[in-house]
Enzyme design. Structure first.
Site, short mmCIF file in Angstrom:
data_model
loop_
_atom_site.label_atom_id
_atom_site.label_comp_id
_atom_site.label_asym_id
_atom_site.label_seq_id
_atom_site.Cartn_x
_atom_site.Cartn_y
_atom_site.Cartn_z
CE LYS A 52 -3.75 -2.59 2.14
NZ LYS A 52 -4.59 -2.91 3.29
CD GLN A 96 -3.47 -4.54 6.47
OE1 GLN A 96 -3.67 -3.48 5.88
NE2 GLN A 96 -3.79 -5.70 5.93
CG ASP A 119 -9.50 -0.40 4.96
OD1 ASP A 119 -9.21 -0.83 3.84
OD2 ASP A 119 -8.80 -0.58 5.96
N1 GUN Z 1 -6.79 -7.16 6.10
C1 GUN Z 1 -7.10 -7.89 5.00
N2 GUN Z 1 -7.63 -7.10 4.04
C2 GUN Z 1 -7.66 -5.84 4.55
C3 GUN Z 1 -8.10 -4.59 4.02
O1 GUN Z 1 -8.60 -4.47 2.90
N3 GUN Z 1 -7.96 -3.53 4.86
C4 GUN Z 1 -7.44 -3.63 6.13
N4 GUN Z 1 -7.37 -2.53 6.87
N5 GUN Z 1 -7.03 -4.78 6.64
C5 GUN Z 1 -7.14 -5.88 5.84
#
Ligand code: GUN
Length: 293
Positions: A52, A96, A119
């Site tokens: 990211k 996350q 998100d």
């Molecule tokens: N863990 C697995 N996929 C995601 C996601 O799309 N966003 C976040 N914040 N955590 C995750």
């Protein structure tokens, strides 16, 4: 069978965003800014967050990574969330997941300001998505819908089976595809661990979205000839062949399922890169204040 190249489509989307950011900055706007909170050092989460941050660099965003130890208290994590909510330089941020077991995930998600929740996990964004109101759509379902569109895969009138009902993929995916929109209008069946005779459902599906997190779960005898198969699984398994000692395994037994499909996503290189592109897209929307004025 056509392979759906998520990496290519993700990079194309990021290239378009990078051009827009260049123009924004040239006309005096500040660079969009995405922040991420990473708790602990789970290998998978480290990899995703690193991707990211790398994508932010690629498109010309600023990024901030906030690392907190595995034993951080819920109170201190909430404080980090509040700091980002109040930081005017940060347009959007993510926490996350998964979080350590002693932390209540819902308390954290609900603490994120909806206008910065890129998100799309906050109940306000989920509710607005259900009601067709402007919102951040959670990144993986948004990425999948984008992939279907990029490959001009018809959804209207099709029967879609979603396997898995997680808050981040299965549930929002089933809602998006059932909507009366250009990328919806499917008849959706949402299957899960309590579904009886799963194959009787998947064998009728024109589109199967497999998001349950069990490596190679979907076998050839569960898929009808010509189906579209989207594999959301990314389980890390130990592998002596890989430099890192791990490789990603999807939920689909690719070698045997692929020959039956009209389209299929690989793992890696399918849905994963699209999740990142969608997050970047949501952050751009946040910076432009397009969802929440
Ligand atoms: N863990 C697995 N996929 C995601 C996601 O799309 N966003 C976040 N914040 N955590 C995750």
């Amino acid at each position: 069978m056509q392979l759906i190249d998520g990496k290519k489509i993700s990079l194309q989307l990021q290239e378009t965003i990078a051009k827009e950011v260049e123009q924004m900055v040239a006309s005096g706007a500040k660079k969009p800014h995405l922040a991420a909170i990473l708790v602990g050092n789970d290998g998978g989460s480290e990899t995703y967050v690193a991707s990211k941050i790398k994508a932010c660099e690629r498109v010309g965003f600023n990024s901030t990574l906030i690392r907190l130890p595995d034993n951080v208290t819920e109170e201190n994590l909430l404080k980090a969330v509040h700091d980002l909510n109040n930081n005017h330089d940060v347009d959007g941020f993510i926490v996350q997941l998964p979080l350590p077991r002693h932390i209540n995930e819902h308390n954290i998600i609900e603490a994120v300001k909806p206008s910065k929740d890129v998100d799309g996990f906050h109940p306000i964004n989920v509710g607005r998505m259900v009601l067709n109101l402007p919102c951040y759509v959670s990144a993986t379902p948004y990425g999948i819908v984008h992939l279907l569109s990029a490959y001009k895969i018809e959804t209207s009138g099709k029967h879609c089976v979603v396997i898995g009902r997680s808050h981040i993929v299965g549930s929002p995916m089933s809602i998006l595809l059932a909507k009366n929109t250009a990328l919806g209008n499917c008849t959706v069946t949402l299957c899960h661990s309590k579904t009886k005779d799963l194959s009787s459902h998947t064998l009728k599906a024109d589109i199967i979205i497999c998001a349950l997190g069990i490596p190679e779960f979907l076998k050839a005898d569960m898929v009808k000839e010509g189906a579209v198969v989207i594999d959301v699984g990314t389980t890390r398994v130990v592998s002596a062949e890989s430099k890192t000692g791990f490789k990603l395994k999807g939920d689909v037994k690719f070698d045997v399922v692929a020959p039956k499909c009209s389209y299929i996503t690989p793992v890696p290189g399918g849905v994963g890169p699209m999740t990142i592109a969608s997050l970047i897209q949501n952050t751009l929307l946040a910076a432009k204040k397009e969802i929440y004025k």
